[in-house]
Design an enzyme around this catalytic site. Structure first.
Site, PDB file in Angstrom:
ATOM      1  N   GLY A   1       0.828  -1.207   0.000  1.00  0.00           N
ATOM      2  CA  GLY A   1       0.000   0.000   0.000  1.00  0.00           C
ATOM      3  C   GLY A   1       0.857   1.250   0.000  1.00  0.00           C
ATOM      4  O   GLY A   1       0.515   2.248   0.628  1.00  0.00           O
ATOM      5  N   ALA A   2       1.973   1.190  -0.738  1.00  0.00           N
ATOM      6  CA  ALA A   2       2.985   2.259  -0.653  1.00  0.00           C
ATOM      7  C   ALA A   2       2.899   3.271  -1.785  1.00  0.00           C
ATOM      8  O   ALA A   2       3.797   4.083  -1.968  1.00  0.00           O
ATOM      9  CB  ALA A   2       4.379   1.656  -0.576  1.00  0.00           C
TER      10      ALA A   2
ATOM     11  N   ARG B   1       0.855   5.681  -1.824  1.00  0.00           N
ATOM     12  CA  ARG B   1       0.507   6.999  -1.247  1.00  0.00           C
ATOM     13  C   ARG B   1       0.435   6.876   0.276  1.00  0.00           C
ATOM     14  O   ARG B   1       0.586   5.793   0.843  1.00  0.00           O
ATOM     15  CB  ARG B   1      -0.838   7.472  -1.813  1.00  0.00           C
ATOM     16  CG  ARG B   1      -1.996   6.611  -1.335  1.00  0.00           C
ATOM     17  CD  ARG B   1      -3.309   7.036  -1.960  1.00  0.00           C
ATOM     18  NE  ARG B   1      -4.419   6.486  -1.202  1.00  0.00           N
ATOM     19  CZ  ARG B   1      -5.664   6.386  -1.639  1.00  0.00           C
ATOM     20  NH1 ARG B   1      -5.948   6.785  -2.863  1.00  0.00           N
ATOM     21  NH2 ARG B   1      -6.615   5.892  -0.866  1.00  0.00           N
TER      22      ARG B   1
ATOM     23  N   ASP C   1      -2.404  -7.333  -5.563  1.00  0.00           N
ATOM     24  CA  ASP C   1      -3.486  -7.264  -4.580  1.00  0.00           C
ATOM     25  C   ASP C   1      -3.080  -8.179  -3.428  1.00  0.00           C
ATOM     26  O   ASP C   1      -2.961  -9.393  -3.610  1.00  0.00           O
ATOM     27  CB  ASP C   1      -4.786  -7.748  -5.235  1.00  0.00           C
ATOM     28  CG  ASP C   1      -5.959  -7.804  -4.263  1.00  0.00           C
ATOM     29  OD1 ASP C   1      -5.746  -7.726  -3.030  1.00  0.00           O
ATOM     30  OD2 ASP C   1      -7.097  -7.947  -4.746  1.00  0.00           O
ATOM     31  N   VAL C   2      -2.860  -7.607  -2.254  1.00  0.00           N
ATOM     32  CA  VAL C   2      -2.323  -8.412  -1.146  1.00  0.00           C
ATOM     33  C   VAL C   2      -3.293  -9.491  -0.661  1.00  0.00           C
ATOM     34  O   VAL C   2      -2.884 -10.413   0.046  1.00  0.00           O
ATOM     35  CB  VAL C   2      -1.887  -7.537   0.062  1.00  0.00           C
ATOM     36  CG1 VAL C   2      -0.734  -6.618  -0.307  1.00  0.00           C
ATOM     37  CG2 VAL C   2      -3.066  -6.763   0.660  1.00  0.00           C
TER      38      VAL C   2
ATOM     39  N   SER D   1      -4.465   0.098  14.361  1.00  0.00           N
ATOM     40  CA  SER D   1      -5.128   1.412  14.389  1.00  0.00           C
ATOM     41  C   SER D   1      -5.694   1.656  15.777  1.00  0.00           C
ATOM     42  O   SER D   1      -5.997   0.700  16.516  1.00  0.00           O
ATOM     43  CB  SER D   1      -6.273   1.419  13.377  1.00  0.00           C
ATOM     44  OG  SER D   1      -7.129   2.520  13.580  1.00  0.00           O
TER      45      SER D   1
ATOM     46  N   TYR E   1     -13.538  -2.851  10.246  1.00  0.00           N
ATOM     47  CA  TYR E   1     -12.165  -2.318  10.350  1.00  0.00           C
ATOM     48  C   TYR E   1     -11.583  -2.529  11.751  1.00  0.00           C
ATOM     49  O   TYR E   1     -10.424  -2.932  11.904  1.00  0.00           O
ATOM     50  CB  TYR E   1     -12.216  -0.831   9.997  1.00  0.00           C
ATOM     51  CG  TYR E   1     -10.896  -0.111   9.918  1.00  0.00           C
ATOM     52  CD1 TYR E   1     -10.047  -0.252   8.820  1.00  0.00           C
ATOM     53  CD2 TYR E   1     -10.515   0.777  10.925  1.00  0.00           C
ATOM     54  CE1 TYR E   1      -8.853   0.450   8.738  1.00  0.00           C
ATOM     55  CE2 TYR E   1      -9.320   1.485  10.848  1.00  0.00           C
ATOM     56  CZ  TYR E   1      -8.497   1.318   9.748  1.00  0.00           C
ATOM     57  OH  TYR E   1      -7.315   2.023   9.672  1.00  0.00           O
TER      58      TYR E   1
ATOM     59  N   ALA F   1     -10.637  -6.119  12.179  1.00  0.00           N
ATOM     60  CA  ALA F   1      -9.401  -6.435  11.441  1.00  0.00           C
ATOM     61  C   ALA F   1      -8.180  -5.876  12.176  1.00  0.00           C
ATOM     62  O   ALA F   1      -7.153  -6.557  12.306  1.00  0.00           O
ATOM     63  CB  ALA F   1      -9.477  -5.850  10.026  1.00  0.00           C
ATOM     64  N   LYS F   2      -8.291  -4.640  12.663  1.00  0.00           N
ATOM     65  CA  LYS F   2      -7.129  -4.004  13.304  1.00  0.00           C
ATOM     66  C   LYS F   2      -6.817  -4.618  14.667  1.00  0.00           C
ATOM     67  O   LYS F   2      -5.645  -4.655  15.079  1.00  0.00           O
ATOM     68  CB  LYS F   2      -7.347  -2.492  13.402  1.00  0.00           C
ATOM     69  CG  LYS F   2      -7.364  -1.778  12.050  1.00  0.00           C
ATOM     70  CD  LYS F   2      -6.147  -2.101  11.200  1.00  0.00           C
ATOM     71  CE  LYS F   2      -5.875  -1.102  10.103  1.00  0.00           C
ATOM     72  NZ  LYS F   2      -4.750  -1.523   9.235  1.00  0.00           N
TER      73      LYS F   2
HETATM   74  N1  NAD Z   1      -4.912   7.469   8.022  1.00  0.00           N
HETATM   75  C1  NAD Z   1      -5.172   7.125   9.257  1.00  0.00           C
HETATM   76  O1  NAD Z   1      -5.652   7.959  10.078  1.00  0.00           O
HETATM   77  C2  NAD Z   1      -4.907   5.731   9.739  1.00  0.00           C
HETATM   78  C3  NAD Z   1      -5.136   5.472  11.108  1.00  0.00           C
HETATM   79  C4  NAD Z   1      -4.901   4.194  11.590  1.00  0.00           C
HETATM   80  C5  NAD Z   1      -4.451   3.197  10.734  1.00  0.00           C
HETATM   81  N2  NAD Z   1      -4.254   3.467   9.415  1.00  0.00           N
HETATM   82  C6  NAD Z   1      -3.799   2.359   8.579  1.00  0.00           C
HETATM   83  O2  NAD Z   1      -2.598   2.721   7.937  1.00  0.00           O
HETATM   84  C7  NAD Z   1      -2.527   2.080   6.646  1.00  0.00           C
HETATM   85  C8  NAD Z   1      -2.303   3.119   5.570  1.00  0.00           C
HETATM   86  O3  NAD Z   1      -3.375   4.053   5.607  1.00  0.00           O
HETATM   87  P1  NAD Z   1      -3.412   5.409   4.752  1.00  0.00           P
HETATM   88  O4  NAD Z   1      -4.139   6.376   5.569  1.00  0.00           O
HETATM   89  O5  NAD Z   1      -2.070   5.716   4.213  1.00  0.00           O
HETATM   90  O6  NAD Z   1      -4.401   4.923   3.584  1.00  0.00           O
HETATM   91  P2  NAD Z   1      -4.505   5.294   2.016  1.00  0.00           P
HETATM   92  O7  NAD Z   1      -5.900   4.971   1.640  1.00  0.00           O
HETATM   93  O8  NAD Z   1      -3.997   6.673   1.750  1.00  0.00           O
HETATM   94  O9  NAD Z   1      -3.489   4.265   1.361  1.00  0.00           O
HETATM   95  C9  NAD Z   1      -3.737   2.887   1.366  1.00  0.00           C
HETATM   96  C10 NAD Z   1      -3.029   2.260   0.181  1.00  0.00           C
HETATM   97  O10 NAD Z   1      -3.290   0.839   0.216  1.00  0.00           O
HETATM   98  C11 NAD Z   1      -3.534   0.416  -1.110  1.00  0.00           C
HETATM   99  N3  NAD Z   1      -4.327  -0.823  -1.121  1.00  0.00           N
HETATM  100  C12 NAD Z   1      -5.635  -0.979  -0.796  1.00  0.00           C
HETATM  101  N4  NAD Z   1      -6.021  -2.246  -0.976  1.00  0.00           N
HETATM  102  C13 NAD Z   1      -4.933  -2.928  -1.415  1.00  0.00           C
HETATM  103  C14 NAD Z   1      -4.709  -4.270  -1.783  1.00  0.00           C
HETATM  104  N5  NAD Z   1      -5.696  -5.185  -1.736  1.00  0.00           N
HETATM  105  N6  NAD Z   1      -3.473  -4.634  -2.198  1.00  0.00           N
HETATM  106  C15 NAD Z   1      -2.471  -3.711  -2.272  1.00  0.00           C
HETATM  107  N7  NAD Z   1      -2.628  -2.422  -1.930  1.00  0.00           N
HETATM  108  C16 NAD Z   1      -3.846  -2.029  -1.515  1.00  0.00           C
HETATM  109  C17 NAD Z   1      -4.296   1.579  -1.741  1.00  0.00           C
HETATM  110  O11 NAD Z   1      -4.283   1.487  -3.164  1.00  0.00           O
HETATM  111  C18 NAD Z   1      -3.549   2.775  -1.179  1.00  0.00           C
HETATM  112  O12 NAD Z   1      -2.470   3.169  -1.992  1.00  0.00           O
HETATM  113  C19 NAD Z   1      -3.833   1.292   6.493  1.00  0.00           C
HETATM  114  O13 NAD Z   1      -3.629  -0.041   6.909  1.00  0.00           O
HETATM  115  C20 NAD Z   1      -4.748   2.008   7.456  1.00  0.00           C
HETATM  116  O14 NAD Z   1      -5.798   1.171   7.878  1.00  0.00           O
HETATM  117  C21 NAD Z   1      -4.472   4.713   8.906  1.00  0.00           C
END
Ligand code: NAD
Length: 253
Positions: free
Chosen positions: A13-14, A16, A63-64, A142, A154, A157-158
């Site tokens: 998921g890197a 962005r 797709d993971v 999270s 969610y 899962a977390k």
């Molecule tokens: N943003 C927050 O406040 C927050 C808080 C707690 C936890 N998180 C966790 O941190 C992680 C990153 O979050 P973020 O805010 O950067 O999210 P984001 O939506 O900006 O980025 C997530 C990335 O994961 C990719 N992705 C989604 N499904 C996928 C799949 N099946 N295979 C491969 N890639 C996939 C997306 O294309 C995207 O680029 C996530 O696990 C999220 O649950 C985020």
């Protein structure tokens, strides 16, 4: 492997957000980084940022939650960069809804990406770590693991990822592998922007309201999380395993 040799890290998921900031940070720490996301082309920006700074990175589309795609992606990383011994399971999606409106499909999507995805990636990468006698696994949990309205899927899962992390630490410790979880609070990314859109708030107002509830009085940035992940994946963190670190600008329980 001598510690002067470059270790290979995978960040899922890197393309962005937190994943991109983590990939950039790990590359700055001297790691060769595989930038994995659903669409290989979407990983271009992250890879370019790393290579422009003198680092080494490749883009891999996968797709993971798909076992065959995960296995192909990890094999490609091993061939093109070398055996991966650092894994950050960061890919994630939201399908928020109150329980009575949540579809089984939205439950499955969220559990599949976060939990099944982390399981499949870890299973595919661990053999390289065992062979190397070294590994660093970080799973993204999270603050929602503690419960959050509209996030039954969610938060399950977390919270599940926290149990997964502790079990990995127990099973893999004897191979020089650590496993830890980072549990972010509110981080400004496309994910939280989408939540603001869903509740009909402007992102700036949404962030301001969130900041007011956070002891340090600001929302987090992706780099705040990358910083914690850099610690857990560091050479010196070999005695830190099975931990969950809340990175949320204040205490959570
Ligand atoms: N943003 C927050 O406040 C927050 C808080 C707690 C936890 N998180 C966790 O941190 C992680 C990153 O979050 P973020 O805010 O950067 O999210 P984001 O939506 O900006 O980025 C997530 C990335 O994961 C990719 N992705 C989604 N499904 C996928 C799949 N099946 N295979 C491969 N890639 C996939 C997306 O294309 C995207 O680029 C996530 O696990 C999220 O649950 C985020």
């Amino acid at each position: 492997m001598s510690t002067t040799e470059q270790r290979v890290a995978i960040v899922t998921g890197a393309a962005r957000g937190i994943g991109a900031a983590t990939a950039v940070r790990l590359a700055a720490e001297g790691r060769a980084v595989a930038v994995i996301d659903l669409d290989e082309a979407a990983c271009k920006d992250t890879v370019e940022k790393i290579t422009a700074a003198g680092g080494k990175a490749i883009a891999v589309g996968a797709d993971v939650s798909d076992e065959a795609q995960v296995e192909a992606a990890v094999s490609r990383v091993a061939e093109e960069l070398g055996a991966p011994t650092i894994l950050v399971n960061n890919a994630g999606v939201l399908r928020d809804n109150l329980l009575f409106k949540m579809s089984a499909a939205d439950w499955d999507t969220v559990l599949n990406v976060h939990l099944r995805g982390s399981f499949l990636m870890t299973k595919a990468v661990q053999k390289h770590m065992v062979d190397a006698g070294f590994g660093r696994i970080v799973n993204l949990s999270s603050s929602s693991a503690l419960g959050n309205r509209g996030q039954a899927n969610y938060s399950a899962a977390k919270a599940g990822l926290q149990g997964f992390t502790k079990t990995l630490a127990i099973e893999l410790g004897k191979f020089g592998i650590t496993a830890n979880a980072v549990a972010p609070g509110f981080i400004a990314t496309e994910m939280t922007k989408a939540t603001a859109d869903r509740v009909g708030m402007g992102f700036e107002d949404f962030k301001k309201a969130a900041a007011g509830q956070i002891p340090v009085q600001r929302v987090g940035e992706p780099e705040d999380i990358a910083n914690a992940i850099a610690f857990f994946t560091g050479e010196a963190a070999g005695f830190v395993s099975g931990q969950v670190l809340y990175v949320a600008g204040g205490p959570l329980n």
